[in-house]
Scaffold this active site. Structure first.
Site, PDB file in Angstrom:
ATOM      1  N   LEU B 231       0.896  -1.285   0.099  1.00 30.56           N
ATOM      2  CA  LEU B 231       0.035   0.045  -0.185  1.00 30.56           C
ATOM      3  C   LEU B 231       0.819   1.366  -0.030  1.00 30.56           C
ATOM      4  O   LEU B 231       1.661   1.462   0.822  1.00 30.56           O
ATOM      5  CB  LEU B 231      -1.009   0.045   1.325  1.00 30.56           C
ATOM      6  CG  LEU B 231      -1.667   1.180   1.190  1.00 30.56           C
ATOM      7  CD1 LEU B 231      -3.055   0.703   0.362  1.00 30.56           C
ATOM      8  CD2 LEU B 231      -2.297   1.286   2.656  1.00 30.56           C
ATOM      9  N   ASP B 232       0.626   2.127  -0.923  1.00 26.36           N
ATOM     10  CA  ASP B 232       1.186   3.609  -0.915  1.00 26.36           C
ATOM     11  C   ASP B 232       2.815   3.305  -1.177  1.00 26.36           C
ATOM     12  O   ASP B 232       3.537   4.581  -0.761  1.00 26.36           O
ATOM     13  CB  ASP B 232       1.005   4.389   0.163  1.00 26.36           C
ATOM     14  CG  ASP B 232      -0.571   4.602   0.608  1.00 26.36           C
ATOM     15  OD1 ASP B 232      -1.367   4.575  -0.547  1.00 26.36           O
ATOM     16  OD2 ASP B 232      -0.867   4.780   1.992  1.00 26.36           O
ATOM     17  N   GLU B 233       3.148   2.275  -1.810  1.00 32.68           N
ATOM     18  CA  GLU B 233       4.650   1.947  -2.084  1.00 32.68           C
ATOM     19  C   GLU B 233       5.034   1.919  -3.535  1.00 32.68           C
ATOM     20  O   GLU B 233       6.127   1.895  -3.824  1.00 32.68           O
ATOM     21  CB  GLU B 233       5.023   0.891  -1.029  1.00 32.68           C
ATOM     22  CG  GLU B 233       5.096   0.974   0.285  1.00 32.68           C
ATOM     23  CD  GLU B 233       6.181   1.609   1.050  1.00 32.68           C
ATOM     24  OE1 GLU B 233       7.311   1.106   0.524  1.00 32.68           O
ATOM     25  OE2 GLU B 233       6.121   2.360   2.039  1.00 32.68           O
TER      26      GLU B 233
END
Lengths: 288, 288, 288, 288
Positions: B231-233
C-alpha cells in the site's frame, strides 16, 4: 523633552475564552497609551487555545521589561497566559553552528551584512576549519571545536560556555552535522533552529537526499524547525520544495536541495528574530 | 493509392551500452522509413540502465503490432530489451473506481468530455451510489458493487470480469477507499493508478490529512502512483504541494488538498495514456 | 596506447524534415564511433524548425573542432543547419558585470567556488567599488570602471578590451545598472545574460518592484534572459515567482525578489555553461 | 430563553490613526458583548490607510444590520470609515456568466454542490447554449441571452433585470467572452469577479495564451480580479502560475492554463463570499 518612542512586540498564548483581545488591547492603551502597529491572533479550535502577537509603539516613559512585567502580571495570571515581550531596540545575539557544507552559512552571512537580519551575529562555532575564511571575511569571531565520540560532552560544555559568555539568544544549526545532547537542547528551548534537507516527516535521519532519490519522489524539499530532544521531530517553522525529474541524478538533486535549504533556513531565522513565531503542541504559528 | 500515415510510440528499457540509439533509429528508418516525431532517452547511471521513447509516423503498409513484433524481435533480444509499442489510432479502454468523494471523478469526466484525454471511458465502478448521477450525466456505464469484508473477494471477481469484458487497459482509482487484493493488483501491473492524499512517503496509510495537520507541516501534498502489492509504496508518477498556514484548520486543509488530488491524478492519467511513463526499480521515468 | 576519451556537445537547429536524426546519429557513429550520452530534440511545429542537442563521448584520435568542422560541413550544409560543438575539457571564460547590489554576485561566486559552475571566472567589472572585497575574497580580478553619460562609450571600449584579452565567452550582468550599447550587445550575440527583477514582459524597464507594488500583484517574479538590442526584450531563459501579500510592503517585496533573482540567474548561467540552451525567434529551447 | 448566537463580519477601512483598534473592539464588546473569532488588520504605510476585518459572534438580541448601523454610525463617522457588515446566516446570491468554455463553470458548480461555497447560486447567464446541460444537471436556472453588436445594450438590460429580480450580490465572469459596458460595471462595484487567462499585467487583452507563447515565457499564469471600467485593469484578487517548456506548444499551454483559471477564480469567489477582501487604490487586501 518628550521621551523617544519605543517599539515592542508582545506574544501571548493561553486557553481561549471571551474577552482576551479586548483586555489586552485596553491594558496596552490604558497603561502605555500605545499605537498598535500590528495585531494578529489565532485560535486552535480543537485544542481551545488562543494566540496573539501585538506590535506597538509608545512614548510612555519608564517602559522597560521589568516595569511592564510588574503591571502586566495580574492580567496575564488571570488568563493563564504564557507570554513574552521583546523590544525592537534590543537586537538578539546569535550563534551559528556549521560543519563543512558552507552554503547556508555563506547565505546567512550575506543576508546579515545586507541588513536582512536585525541581530548581532556574535560567533560561529564549527567542528571543521572550512568556515574560517568566510567568518574572517565577514568579521565574525570563529571557534574551531572539533568533536569526536570521546570529546563530545567536553566540547558541548565549551560550546555552552561560549554561548553564555556571548549572551546568545538564538542558535542556528546551518548544516551542523553533529547531534546535540538532550541537555544542550533543553538549555535552549525553542531557541535552536535547524535545517533538515528533506520535506519532513519524509526522510528524517541521515542521508535524506539519497533516500529521496531511491524512493523516486518528484519533488524534493527542505525543512527548518526548532530542535527538540527527538531528532528531526521538532516544531516545523518553514518548508519548501522544488521539482526534480529523472534527469536529476543524485548530485543534481543535492545541488537543487541546497537552494531550498538556504531559503527555508533564512526565512525561519528572520521570523524568529522578528518575534513572529509562537510554538505549541509541536507546531508553530507564524504571524508573517 | 498511398496507405494512410500511422503514428506509433515505441518504449524501451534495457541495460545501457554503446550503439542502442543508432540501432533503434536505423531499424525504424530501414524497415518503416519513419519520420521521427520525438525521441527521448534517459540513462540511470548508477544502475546501468537505458530508457528510450520514440514517437514516429510512417506511410509503410502492413505496419501493425504483429508485423512489427516479428521483425523487431531479434534486435530487441540482442540488447535484452523490455519494450512495447502503442498505436495512436487505438485508444485505450479505461475504468474508474470511486467511492463517495467525487471531486476527482468529476474532474476526470469533464477532462474526458473536453478531449484532454485520448481514451475510451468504458465504465465506472463504485461501492457507493453517490457517483451514479455524474456517470449518467456523462453517459458512462455505472456499476454499483458494494463491498463488505465478507463479500470482498466475490466483488473483486465481479470487478475483474467487468474489466475483462471491456478489455480495460487502465484502472484509475479516483479516491476508491477499498484496498485491492494482491491478486487483483498483479493482474494489472503498472496499469492501476491511484491518488494518495499526501506527499508520499510522508503520511502513507489512513487519514493523511489528519496526520499532516497533527504534525504541523507547512505544505500539504498529493501523490499519484502505480499501485503495487504494498500500500502506498508503488512507483510515484506525480506529486504536487500547496502552502498551508495556521489559518488552515483541518477542513480547509482537506479542501486545499482536493485541488492537489485532481491535478496530480489527471497529469498521471494523461501521461499514461500518452505512453510517456516508463517504470523501473520502483521509480518512474516521465518523458513529458 | 589508447587516446583518452573526449566528451563533446553538438547543438543544431535547421528546417525540420525527415531524416535529420538518423543522419546525425549515423554520422557520429561512423566517423567517431561515439557513445551517445544524451540526445534531446525539439520541433517547433508552427515554424517548421528542428532542434537537437547530442552529448557524446569518443575515443577517436584527432577529434578536435577543426577536424570535426571539416568532415561535418557537408552534412550540415545539406540540411541548412546552424550548429556548434563544445568540448567538455574546454571550460568557458566568464566575466561578471555588477553595480552596487551584490546579492547575485555573492551567490555566483559561492556557486563557482563550490564547483556548481564548470567555467573559468576571468574577471569582474563594476561601475562601483562595492564589489571589490568580494572579488578579492574569491580571488577574481576586479576592474573598477565608473560610467557617466560622457564617458560611457570610452568605458565600453575598455570593457570590450578586457573581454577580448581574457577571451571571454560569456558575460553575466548580475544587477549591472547600466544599459549596454547596441554595438556592445552585437559583439556578444546570445552570450550576455541579464537578470531582470520582474516577471517579464510585465514591468519591463526601470523600478519593476515599485511598479509591481503599485499594481497590487499577488506574485512577484524575476527573469533571466539573453540581452538583445531592445531592453528587456531578449529571449527568456528562466523565470520564477514567489507569493506576496499586503504584508509585503515595498522593502519586503524587494527582499523576496532578491531570492528569485539569485535563482533564475544561476540557473541560466548553469544551463548556458552546459550548452543546454538553443535560441531562435526570440525564444529559448532548454534541454535541461 | 436565550437568543441564538449570531455570527457577523465587520470590514473597515479608514485613514490610519491611533486608537482605531481599541475603539472598535470596545464598541463591539460594550454594545454586543461579542466573542471575537478573528481580528485581522493591515496598514498601508505609504498611503496612511488602515484596514480591519473582525469576525465575531454575539448572543445579543436585536442584532441586525439596521440596529447596528444606527449605533455604529457615530464611531464610524468619527474615524471617517468606509465599512460594511455581513451576517453569516444571510448567504449571498450569485450569478455566473459564461460563454462556450465550460471548465470554470463545471468547477464552480461542483464546488458549490460539495459546499465549498457558502452562497445561493441563483442563475447562470450565457450567450451560448453550451452550458445548459451542466446548469440543468446542477439544477441552476439557465438563461440563454445571445449577444451581437446590435443587441448588446438590450441584452445588458435583460441581464440586469435578471440580476435585480434575483437580488444578486456577486457576478462571476467564468470565461464570459463579452465585455460589459461601463454602466453595467458601475452598477456592481467590486461585485463582479473575472478570470483572465494570463499573469496580469502581462498579456492583457485578447488571446493571452497566444501572446505568452509568442513571447516564450517559462511560466504561464492566470488572474482573478474585480472588474472595473478599464479592461483587465481592476484590482487583482489572486494569481497563480505553472511552468511550461518548449514541449508545450499552444494547445498544451492552453490546457495547463485551464487548471490555473479554475484555481484562481475559485479562490477569489471563496474569499469574496467569506468577506475576506477589502479593495482600495486598485489593490486588494486579502484577510485569508
Amino acid at each position: 523633552m518628550p521621551s523617544p518612542s519605543t517599539t515592542a512586540t508582545l506574544l501571548i498564548d493561553c486557553p481561549d475564552r471571551k474577552g482576551i483581545v479586548v483586555s489586552i488591547i485596553n491594558f496596552l492603551v490604558q497603561h502605555y497609551d500605545v499605537n498598535i502597529l500590528n495585531a494578529d491572533q489565532h485560535q486552535d479550535v480543537e485544542l481551545g487555545l488562543f494566540f496573539m502577537r501585538v506590535e506597538f509603539s509608545t512614548d510612555a516613559p519608564h517602559f522597560d521589561e521589568a516595569a511592564f512585567r510588574a503591571v502586566f502580571a495580574p492580567l496575564a495570571a488571570g488568563f493563564s497566559m504564557n507570554w513574552r515581550i521583546a523590544f525592537a531596540n534590543a537586537p538578539q545575539n546569535v550563534a551559528i553552528f556549521v560543519s563543512q557544507y558552507l552554503h547556508c552559512l555563506a547565505d546567512l552571512l550575506h543576508r546579515h551584512q545586507t541588513s536582512e537580519f536585525h541581530c548581532n551575529l556574535a560567533l560561529i562555532i564549527s567542528n571543521h576549519e572550512a568556515a574560517r575564511p568566510l567568518a574572517d571575511f565577514y568579521k565574525v569571531p570563529f571557534y574551531y571545536l572539533p568533536v569526536t565520540a570521546d570529546t563530545k560532552s567536553g566540547v558541548e560544555a565549551e560550546q555552552q560556555a561560549l554561548l553564555a559568555e556571548n549572551n546568545v539568544d538564538l542558535v542556528i544549526l546551518a548544516r551542523y552535522m553533529q547531534i546535540l545532547s538532550p541537555a544542550f537542547v533543553d538549555a535552549y528551548p525553542r531557541r535552536i533552529i535547524n535545517v533538515h534537507h528533506s520535506f519532513l516527516p519524509a526522510f528524517s535521519g541521515a542521508r535524506p537526499y539519497h533516500a529521496a532519490f531511491a524512493r523516486g519522489v518528484k519533488l524534493i524539499g527542505a525543512t527548518s524547525h526548532y530542535v527538540t530532544e527527538v531528532l528531526d521531530e521538532g516544531p516545523i517553522i518553514e518548508q519548501d520544495v522544488t521539482r526534480v525529474t529523472q534527469n536529476d541524478q543524485l548530485p543534481s538533486l543535492i545541488q537543487k536541495g541546497r537552494d531550498l535549504e538556504r531559503l527555508v533556513l533564512s526565512r525561519a531565522v528572520q521570523w524568529h528574530l522578528d518575534h513572529r513565531i509562537l510554538s505549541y503542541a509541536n507546531k508553530t504559528v507564524i504571524f508573517a
